[in-house]
Design an enzyme around this catalytic site. Structure first.
Site, PDB file in Angstrom:
ATOM      1  N   GLY A 108     -13.751  -4.234   0.191  1.00 42.45           N
ATOM      2  CA  GLY A 108     -15.154  -3.784   0.165  1.00 42.45           C
ATOM      3  C   GLY A 108     -15.467  -2.879  -1.012  1.00 42.45           C
ATOM      4  N   ARG A 121       0.833  -1.222   0.000  1.00 45.32           N
ATOM      5  CA  ARG A 121       0.000   0.000   0.000  1.00 45.32           C
ATOM      6  C   ARG A 121       0.860   1.262   0.000  1.00 45.32           C
ATOM      7  NH1 ARG A 121      -5.163  -1.762   3.760  1.00 45.32           N
ATOM      8  NH2 ARG A 121      -6.326  -2.511   1.973  1.00 45.32           N
ATOM      9  N   LYS A 130     -16.415 -15.244   3.296  1.00 44.73           N
ATOM     10  CA  LYS A 130     -17.427 -14.297   3.812  1.00 44.73           C
ATOM     11  C   LYS A 130     -18.758 -14.528   3.090  1.00 44.73           C
ATOM     12  CE  LYS A 130     -13.985 -10.787   4.786  1.00 44.73           C
ATOM     13  NZ  LYS A 130     -13.019 -10.862   3.663  1.00 44.73           N
ATOM     14  N   GLY A 171      -8.277  -8.247  -0.422  1.00 51.29           N
ATOM     15  CA  GLY A 171      -7.024  -8.574   0.276  1.00 51.29           C
ATOM     16  C   GLY A 171      -6.594 -10.021   0.120  1.00 51.29           C
TER      17      GLY A 171
HETATM   18  P1  AMP Z   1     -12.637 -13.968   1.699  1.00 49.27           P
HETATM   19  O1  AMP Z   1     -12.060 -12.928   2.599  1.00 49.27           O
HETATM   20  O2  AMP Z   1     -14.122 -14.062   1.776  1.00 49.27           O
HETATM   21  O3  AMP Z   1     -12.130 -13.839   0.284  1.00 49.27           O
HETATM   22  O4  AMP Z   1     -12.131 -15.358   2.265  1.00 49.27           O
HETATM   23  C1  AMP Z   1     -10.792 -15.768   2.172  1.00 49.27           C
HETATM   24  C2  AMP Z   1     -10.588 -16.928   3.101  1.00 49.27           C
HETATM   25  O5  AMP Z   1     -11.442 -17.982   2.749  1.00 49.27           O
HETATM   26  C3  AMP Z   1      -9.187 -17.486   3.026  1.00 49.27           C
HETATM   27  O6  AMP Z   1      -8.537 -17.206   4.233  1.00 49.27           O
HETATM   28  C4  AMP Z   1      -9.394 -18.986   2.842  1.00 49.27           C
HETATM   29  O7  AMP Z   1      -8.596 -19.766   3.686  1.00 49.27           O
HETATM   30  C5  AMP Z   1     -10.837 -19.171   3.204  1.00 49.27           C
HETATM   31  N1  AMP Z   1     -11.429 -20.321   2.534  1.00 49.27           N
HETATM   32  C6  AMP Z   1     -11.525 -20.547   1.221  1.00 49.27           C
HETATM   33  N2  AMP Z   1     -12.109 -21.708   0.964  1.00 49.27           N
HETATM   34  C7  AMP Z   1     -12.422 -22.280   2.146  1.00 49.27           C
HETATM   35  C8  AMP Z   1     -13.048 -23.486   2.538  1.00 49.27           C
HETATM   36  N3  AMP Z   1     -13.490 -24.378   1.635  1.00 49.27           N
HETATM   37  N4  AMP Z   1     -13.205 -23.717   3.854  1.00 49.27           N
HETATM   38  C9  AMP Z   1     -12.763 -22.821   4.765  1.00 49.27           C
HETATM   39  N5  AMP Z   1     -12.163 -21.662   4.456  1.00 49.27           N
HETATM   40  C10 AMP Z   1     -11.995 -21.391   3.166  1.00 49.27           C
END
Ligand code: AMP
Length: 383
Positions: A364, A35, A184, A341
């Protein structure tokens, strides 16, 4: 029409600039200077334009309107000085030509978009520049209200970011595909819904996919899923058909009993997940199928990994898909944009950071832009 700072009369002016210097810190050390490095060209350009003084505004963490010493930005000026090769002071009263003010979020007025607080910030300049796309989805004083008090311009990064996103979304080359993964789930379900009319296909992976498996009546064992969101997932599947948007779900995955590096796992189809297992990555067949589907796409937008990519071997699916999209981008067949991120880390883990058409570090704001929402910080520059 948003004016770039390149068109601003900068010479001898005092500049107030909003940056996002909310950098990751561990044991008092900045662990990733992306950043900071990204805004160096902006700082260089301002200096070369002969500005009188640059006052930098940023937030750091979530002190929630209180002066909490652990959230002070006091540690940052030496890091900025090192990265930018120029002296940076701290606070409004330094002799340095460039100075960073204390964490904006120490004042409740920041998040309340309080005009009085914005006025206090505006006092430091003749011109305001926003070079923080990642906070532009927030109507905060340093992003929105301040533009009412000073002539306001877009910083180089913000401008670049908008250009790249507009190119991909306003008149995208079709077919256009979105890849949505990550964890998320509830916040991204509304994103998916809003994307349906804009996308020709949406690939779902990571934790996102599990909630859809539940909605389709599969047992997902201990997998990350939001049972109370299955109705929403079902309605997305129905709506997608009506909108002619193909939803692509994995058919197999890597199932493990624990969420740990090197954990034992087995690869099996998604209707074969045991009660004590969780799906931590998409399987080989799914990765191949997704690649084949994406083979038709001319534009690819990506947010969220296909699996728990931080803990190998559950990075396979993300790496396979990322490398495929990167290769198609390099051969000129696809315009690819990644954002968020974790997505930035995932693409970097796959070694393709330089091969996507554009990677946005914003989370976001990137998602809200994808949804077609008006970002208050951008709208504020557009007057
Ligand atoms: P996000 O911030 O929503 O993009 O989520 C990213 C996070 O999702 C990462 O830290 C991954 O480890 C987690 N993630 C992705 N796939 C899975 C899964 N099948 N089960 C648990 N965590 C996951």
């Amino acid at each position: 029409m948003i004016h770039s700072m390149k068109d601003a009369p900068l010479k001898n002016k005092n500049i107030v600039i909003r940056l996002d210097l909310n950098v990751p810190v561990q044991d008092g050390k900045v662990t990733d200077t992306t950043r900071i490095d990204r805004v160096k060209p902006t700082i260089d350009t301002l200096r070369e334009s002969g500005v009188a003084k640059i006052t930098i505004l940023s937030h750091f963490g979530r002190p929630k309107g209180e002066e909490k010493p652990e959230f002070s930005l006091g540690f940052l000026p030496p890091v900025l000085s090192r990265c930018w090769g120029v002296d940076v002071g701290f606070g409004p009263d330094t002799a340095e030509k460039i100075t960073l003010l204390e964490n904006l979020r120490f004042s409740p007025g920041e998040e309340e978009n309080d005009p009085n607080f914005a006025k206090e910030l505006a006092v430091h300049g003749d011109i305001y520049i926003n070079d923080a796309f990642s906070v532009s989805h927030r109507a905060h004083a340093s992003v929105e209200a301040i533009t009412k008090f000073l002539p306001s311009y877009a910083g180089l990064n913000l401008h670049k970011e908008i250009d790249a996103l507009e190119k991909a979304l306003s008149t995208p080359k079709r077919p256009v595909a979105a890849i949505i993964g990550g964890a998320k789930v509830s916040s991204k379900l509304s994103l998916i819904k809003n994307l349906l009319p804009k996308m020709d296909m949406i690939v779902l992976g990571g934790g996102m996919a599990n909630t859809f498996f539940l909605a389709e009546g599969h047992d997902v064992g201990k997998s990350l899923a939001e049972a109370d969101m299955t109705a929403e997932a079902k309605s997305i599947l129905t709506e997608a058909k009506a909108q002619n948007c193909e939803i692509i779900l994995p058919m197999d995955g890597l199932m493990a009993k624990e969420f740990a590096k090197g954990a034992d796992y087995r690869e099996t189809s998604i209707d074969n997940i045991a009660n004590d297992e969780m799906m931590l990555d998409i399987g080989t067949q799914s990765a191949e199928m997704i690649k084949e589907k994406l083979g038709a796409a001319k534009t690819v937008l990506w947010n969220g990994p296909m699996g728990a990519f931080e803990i190998p071997p559950f990075d396979h699916g993300t790496v396979a898909v990322a490398r495929y999209v990167a290769a198609r981008t390099k051969s000129g067949d696809v315009l690819s944009i990644g954002g968020g991120g974790d997505t930035v880390s995932a693409l970097s883990h796959a070694g393709v950071s330089d091969d996507f058409s554009y990677i946005s570090t914003a989370g976001g704001a990137f998602l809200e832009w994808l949804e077609g929402k008006t970002l208050p910080g951008i709208a504020a520059l557009d007057r």
